[in-house]
Design an enzyme around this catalytic site. Structure first.
Site, PDB file in Angstrom:
ATOM      1  N   LYS A 262      25.870 -16.038 -14.143  1.00 47.96           N
ATOM      2  CA  LYS A 262      26.778 -16.778 -13.469  1.00 47.96           C
ATOM      3  C   LYS A 262      26.148 -17.531 -12.633  1.00 47.96           C
ATOM      4  O   LYS A 262      25.331 -16.997 -11.755  1.00 47.96           O
ATOM      5  CB  LYS A 262      27.574 -15.610 -12.420  1.00 47.96           C
ATOM      6  CG  LYS A 262      28.811 -16.438 -11.839  1.00 47.96           C
ATOM      7  CD  LYS A 262      29.590 -15.222 -11.140  1.00 47.96           C
ATOM      8  CE  LYS A 262      30.421 -16.265 -10.037  1.00 47.96           C
ATOM      9  NZ  LYS A 262      30.110 -17.361  -9.400  1.00 47.96           N
ATOM     10  N   ASP A 699     -12.582  -8.000   1.741  1.00 44.80           N
ATOM     11  CA  ASP A 699     -11.826  -8.242   0.408  1.00 44.80           C
ATOM     12  C   ASP A 699     -12.796  -8.436  -0.694  1.00 44.80           C
ATOM     13  O   ASP A 699     -13.454  -9.500  -0.917  1.00 44.80           O
ATOM     14  CB  ASP A 699     -11.004  -9.403   0.631  1.00 44.80           C
ATOM     15  CG  ASP A 699     -10.070  -9.727  -0.357  1.00 44.80           C
ATOM     16  OD1 ASP A 699     -10.085  -8.811  -1.390  1.00 44.80           O
ATOM     17  OD2 ASP A 699      -9.302 -10.900  -0.570  1.00 44.80           O
ATOM     18  N   GLY A 734      -4.436  -1.688  -1.077  1.00 41.63           N
ATOM     19  CA  GLY A 734      -4.657  -2.745  -2.185  1.00 41.63           C
ATOM     20  C   GLY A 734      -5.884  -2.329  -2.621  1.00 41.63           C
ATOM     21  O   GLY A 734      -6.296  -1.364  -3.077  1.00 41.63           O
ATOM     22  N   GLY A 736      -9.019  -3.275  -0.471  1.00 41.98           N
ATOM     23  CA  GLY A 736     -10.100  -3.619   0.422  1.00 41.98           C
ATOM     24  C   GLY A 736      -9.872  -2.614   1.699  1.00 41.98           C
ATOM     25  O   GLY A 736      -8.914  -1.766   1.779  1.00 41.98           O
ATOM     26  N   HIS A 738      -9.623  -2.571   6.092  1.00 39.03           N
ATOM     27  CA  HIS A 738      -9.593  -3.325   7.441  1.00 39.03           C
ATOM     28  C   HIS A 738     -10.489  -2.749   8.517  1.00 39.03           C
ATOM     29  O   HIS A 738     -10.148  -1.475   8.579  1.00 39.03           O
ATOM     30  CB  HIS A 738      -8.233  -3.726   7.771  1.00 39.03           C
ATOM     31  CG  HIS A 738      -7.460  -4.616   7.154  1.00 39.03           C
ATOM     32  ND1 HIS A 738      -6.288  -4.898   7.744  1.00 39.03           N
ATOM     33  CD2 HIS A 738      -7.768  -5.297   6.020  1.00 39.03           C
ATOM     34  CE1 HIS A 738      -5.709  -5.868   6.776  1.00 39.03           C
ATOM     35  NE2 HIS A 738      -6.566  -6.190   5.829  1.00 39.03           N
ATOM     36  N   ASP A 787     -12.944 -11.575   5.518  1.00 43.10           N
ATOM     37  CA  ASP A 787     -11.940 -12.503   5.687  1.00 43.10           C
ATOM     38  C   ASP A 787     -11.653 -12.580   7.576  1.00 43.10           C
ATOM     39  O   ASP A 787     -11.099 -11.445   7.939  1.00 43.10           O
ATOM     40  CB  ASP A 787     -10.700 -11.962   5.148  1.00 43.10           C
ATOM     41  CG  ASP A 787      -9.579 -13.210   5.217  1.00 43.10           C
ATOM     42  OD1 ASP A 787      -9.688 -14.016   6.203  1.00 43.10           O
ATOM     43  OD2 ASP A 787      -8.460 -12.836   4.787  1.00 43.10           O
ATOM     44  N   ARG A 804       3.238  -1.445   0.442  1.00 47.01           N
ATOM     45  CA  ARG A 804       2.719  -2.739  -0.382  1.00 47.01           C
ATOM     46  C   ARG A 804       3.717  -2.704  -1.649  1.00 47.01           C
ATOM     47  O   ARG A 804       4.144  -1.731  -2.113  1.00 47.01           O
ATOM     48  CB  ARG A 804       1.321  -2.554  -0.746  1.00 47.01           C
ATOM     49  CG  ARG A 804       0.341  -2.356   0.268  1.00 47.01           C
ATOM     50  CD  ARG A 804       0.419  -3.353   1.390  1.00 47.01           C
ATOM     51  NE  ARG A 804       0.187  -4.637   1.178  1.00 47.01           N
ATOM     52  CZ  ARG A 804      -1.008  -5.112   1.290  1.00 47.01           C
ATOM     53  NH1 ARG A 804      -2.030  -4.631   1.645  1.00 47.01           N
ATOM     54  NH2 ARG A 804      -1.102  -6.475   0.807  1.00 47.01           N
ATOM     55  N   ARG A 806       3.610  -3.139  -4.473  1.00 46.31           N
ATOM     56  CA  ARG A 806       2.953  -2.924  -5.797  1.00 46.31           C
ATOM     57  C   ARG A 806       3.222  -1.672  -6.324  1.00 46.31           C
ATOM     58  O   ARG A 806       4.145  -0.688  -5.987  1.00 46.31           O
ATOM     59  CB  ARG A 806       1.358  -2.663  -5.340  1.00 46.31           C
ATOM     60  CG  ARG A 806       0.849  -3.952  -4.535  1.00 46.31           C
ATOM     61  CD  ARG A 806      -0.539  -3.916  -4.152  1.00 46.31           C
ATOM     62  NE  ARG A 806      -0.986  -4.851  -3.236  1.00 46.31           N
ATOM     63  CZ  ARG A 806      -2.128  -5.514  -3.371  1.00 46.31           C
ATOM     64  NH1 ARG A 806      -3.126  -4.766  -3.677  1.00 46.31           N
ATOM     65  NH2 ARG A 806      -2.439  -6.414  -2.611  1.00 46.31           N
TER      66      ARG A 806
END
Length: 865
Positions: A262, A699, A734, A736, A738, A787, A804, A806
């Site tokens: 549709k 990262d 993920g 990495g 922090h 980063d 996350r 994932r």
């Protein structure tokens, strides 16, 4: 209207228009409103990408030798070329060899642009910053002029992506993954070979034809041997009222049904006769001029005449949306016709033939056009209605149309065509509005209704879904329609006190969750005006009950609209309604929508200690993490009140509404809106210019193992401790880690950013074999990217305790330094483990509230900032 030619004199001087069919340069008066940008992929002496911005009636142009990159670290050479006429942006094809720029040209991207500052000043000073809104290029970009070398005649600039949500360290993905035209869907080879050519959009050389022939005659000569002769003056078939579908509550079963998507656009009945095409709305309005690209494409059909039924939608990567279509009609962006029925062909009436046979003839007819994006055949699946509906809903489409395979074509509403929707949406008549107390906002909400006979029945109001441009357009329309008395049969007293009444002839498309017990729209969002529908024809669309759906071809008497109640199966968490509670969001763990809402209800106290009242960006995946997701940082019309808004002035000087959550209800409400990830600023809305944390995101390149990442995090912790800063660790869910520095909000953003950059660059300089402080993908091979860019005003990082998007739904989890040393990966914590940690009282950051530190002059002095 042509006013002067001087700005395009260089463009005209370089071209021989008796040999090339490029448009002759003609200056046009700059128009108000949004300015177009476009990129043309150009295979000439060497491949490059022509980047063009509409400004002052021409296309300012740069040749980008390697094409645009999404990586802010990549600075792509952009050689400024002569201004081009606006008409140049509507073509793709070939320029004859030997002519200036000879080769193949593809319309690679198009959209609109908004400058951050005065473009004239930026072009003069050599720095032009702007935001792009295209099918492929989006977000902030900059053009920066390079200092000329001695003797250099050309003007070299650099095209650079800004570090924002549209950026990516895989900068090459932009041109690697997008190799077809946004206008026709063709590859460079197909364009060069002339496949799927449309005479209105192709440059071509034909030396055998006299140079003074008009472009249309040339195109006709080129195709004369490929199709039967036609009479240009042939009269197209007459308009027929289209067949309409009946709304039902579930998809029909059995192989007797053809199930199609549709589409969310305008219905078009297209009458074709030779090169003469007329495009009609469902009510018989002639809208050929509005859909000239569709008409031009259909003019190439290999037939004497045809009457085709279909739906036209906006042509964009984001899918077909009604609001996007309205925008396309205003801006001239691409549209696409999905053709799904053939009512007449070569003078023969096909309406009594079975649908499945009509569609076979339609498919064969459309094949004569070759591959193109402007007109496409609407595919179907025979049987399996429920599965097809589920797939369409997961894909973010509106629903399905189920059609009896052997039924004839009949005008009007029938039961041989059934529509089943994923969400509720319909048309309402605008009967008035409530004024707004906010400066610059002409109204607060629209008052809506539907007709029952001659009576306009009040159905509630809608106060969201309006851009500033839409509001201005509506206000202008309302000014001509004001009346003294209410057009509704009855209106609640609280609504009628300050209402401004209007003549009820405007039709609004509204998306909403349900009707309240009073029969009023709940959580409505304005999608656009329906210019193709008569107000008197707008009635309440009530789904037929399941027992009626099996009786195809038979109409039951219309029942009076009943008051809608909460959808069956909906559930509550903290008083927030959760629709589709059993929808699987994370397949790896079988986590459902209601599971996720309950998780955030449990984890709220922990999470809000760090995320409350921080501007937040959401990763929304309405159909689950394995389906289409999108990143949203600005407040969206139609969001629940529990997701709060705050106006924030951006670097461009514009003010936009950003989101934030204050309590657990805000988190749960975000889940109801399809949120799987929360990304927060490093400052609160009350002290927006002073960050309350620093984030160093370690990262790793895929070749770096997690043991190396853990060691790097510990080394960074020790270095920061050496200058007097305590840190905490968080695995990101993920790959990495922090390393986070909690702060008292004392330093300004610029100081924090310079400090973070200096720390990261210091690491990279001391150990270049293991660390890098730039986003360059090539430089990150075998290294860890520190980063530091997340420490800028407006930048975000994943919030502690956020899931996350994932497989399995991993969680960004605060950990103790000792615990980090024992972990095997950064995505080891899932929702069940998080619930267990909370119930066990595990709180690795429980002492963080006692940390009192700031970026003092002494600390800032320890690194080269």
């Amino acid at each position: 209207m042509a006013v002067r030619n001087e700005p395009l004199s260089e463009y005209n001087r370089r071209r021989d228009f008796t040999k090339t069919r490029e448009p002759r340069g003609s200056m046009v008066r700059a128009h108000a409103g949004k300015k177009r940008f476009l990129v043309q992929k150009h295979e000439a002496t060497r491949l490059h990408y022509d980047f063009r911005l509409e400004w002052r009636g021409v296309l300012k142009s740069w040749a980008v030798t390697r094409g645009p990159s999404l990586n802010p670290e990549d600075k792509r050479l952009a050689v400024q070329t002569e201004d081009h006429p606006l008409a140049y942006g509507d073509f793709e094809g070939t320029i004859p060899k030997g002519q200036y720029g000879g080769g193949t040209v593809m319309l690679w991207d198009t959209g609109w642009w908004e400058p951050d500052d005065d473009p004239d000043e930026g072009l003069k000073e050599g720095k032009l910053t702007f935001r792009l809104h295209g099918s492929r290029m989006n977000g902030g970009w900059a053009l920066v002029r390079m200092r000329p070398r001695e003797g250099e005649k050309r003007e070299n600039w650099l095209l650079v992506k800004e570090a924002d949500e549209a950026a990516s360290d895989d900068g090459e993905s932009l041109i690697r993954e997008n190799i077809t035209s946004v206008r026709t869907g063709r590859t460079m080879n197909e364009i060069a070979e002339g496949k799927g050519e449309k005479r209105a959009h192709v440059w071509h050389s034909d030396k055998s034809v006299a140079a003074n022939l008009k472009a249309g005659a040339i195109a006709e000569n080129e195709k004369a041997q490929k199709r039967p002769a036609r009479k240009p003056s042939a009269k197209p078939p007459a308009f027929r009222p289209p067949q309409l579908a009946t709304l039902v509550t579930k998809a029909p079963a059995g192989d007797g049904w053809l199930n199609e998507a549709k589409f969310d656009g305008y219905r078009l009945i297209c009458a074709v006769a030779g090169g003469n095409v007329r495009c009609y709305t469902r009510n018989g309005l002639d809208w050929t001029e509005k859909f000239s690209a569709v008409a031009s494409a259909l003019a190439e059909l290999d037939c004497k005449s045809a009457l085709i039924d279909g739906e036209v939608v906006a042509l964009s990567d984001a899918g077909s949306k009604f609001s996007a279509l309205q925008k396309a009609l205003r801006t001239g962006a691409g549209t696409r016709l999905y053709a799904f029925d053939l009512v007449e062909l070569d003078g023969k009436d096909l309406s009594r033939e079975p649908l499945v046979e009509r569609k076979e003839k339609l498919r064969a007819l459309l094949e004569s056009l070759g591959p193109m994006a402007t007109v496409q055949y609407s595919e179907h699946v025979r049987g399996s209605g429920e599965h097809v509906l589920a797939a369409m809903c997961r894909a973010g489409l509106e629903g399905i149309i189920a059609k009896e395979a052997n039924a004839p074509y009949r005008g009007g509403r029938t039961r041989s065509w059934l529509k089943v929707k994923c969400t509720r949406r319909q048309e309402f008549v605008i009967g008035g509005y409530t004024p707004s107390s906010k400066k610059g906002r002409p109204f607060a909400s629209l008052l809506l209704g539907t007709f029952e006979g001659e009576k306009l029945v009040y159905r509630g109001g809608v106060g969201t879904g309006f851009s500033g441009e839409t509001m201005d357009e509506l206000a202008a329309a309302f000014a001509k329609r004001k009346r003294r008395t209410s057009p509704f049969e009855t209106v609640p007293r609280e609504r009628s006190r300050e209402a401004v009444w209007l003549t009820p002839d405007l039709v609004a498309e509204v998306d909403f969750t349900e009707f309240t017990a009073d029969g009023h729209v709940r959580h409505g969002s304005f999608e656009g005006l329906r210019e193709d529908k008569e107000a008197k024809a707008v009635k309440l669309e009530t789904p037929k009950p399941a027992d009626a759906e099996a009786q195809t071809g038979k109409s039951k008497s219309s029942a009076k609209p009943s008051k809608a109640s909460r959808a069956e199966g909906d559930a509550d968490v903290l008083g927030i309604r959760i629709s589709h509670p059993d929808r699987i969001l994370f397949k790896g763990q079988g986590i459902t929508k209601i599971d996720l809402a309950r998780y955030y209800g449990v984890v709220a106290d922990r999470m809000l200690a760090f995320a409350a009242d921080h501007p937040v960006s959401l990763v929304r995946c309405p159909q689950g993490g394995e389906r289409q997701c999108f990143f949203q940082k600005h407040a969206s019309d139609g969001f629940p009140d529990e997701i709060r808004e705050v106006p924030i002035r951006e670097a461009s000087g514009d003010t936009e509404n950003y989101m934030y959550v204050h309590d657990a209800k805000g988190l749960v409400a975000a889940v109801q809106m399809g949120t799987l990830e929360f990304h927060i600023w490093g400052a609160t809305i009350n002290r927006l210019e002073k960050p309350d944390r620093l984030v160093f995101d370690l990262d790793p390149d895929p070749s770096v193992d997690f043991a190396t990442v853990k060691k790097a995090a510990a080394t960074l912790r020790d270095e920061l401790a050496g200058i007097g800063l305590k840190t905490v660790a968080m695995v990101t869910g993920g790959k990495g880690v922090h390393v986070i520095v909690p702060l008292r909000p004392h330093a300004e953003w610029d100081e924090a950013k310079r400090f973070a950059k200096a720390v990261a660059q210091g690491f990279a300089e001391r150990d270049p074999d293991h660390f890098v402080a730039t986003m360059s993908k090539a430089k990150r091979k075998g290294r860890i990217f520190i980063d530091w860019l997340r420490n800028d005003r407006g930048a975000t990082a994943i919030a502690p305790y956020s899931t996350r998007a994932r497989e399995g739904g991993p969680v960004a989890t605060p950990v103790a330094w000792e615990e980090l040393a024992e972990l095997d990966a950064a995505d080891t914590f899932l929702i069940p483990e998080m619930i267990e940690r909370i119930e066990a009282g595990t709180d690795p950051w429980q002492e963080i509230g006692k940390v009192s530190q700031s970026l003092t002059k002494k600390i800032l002095g320890t690194v080269a900032v």
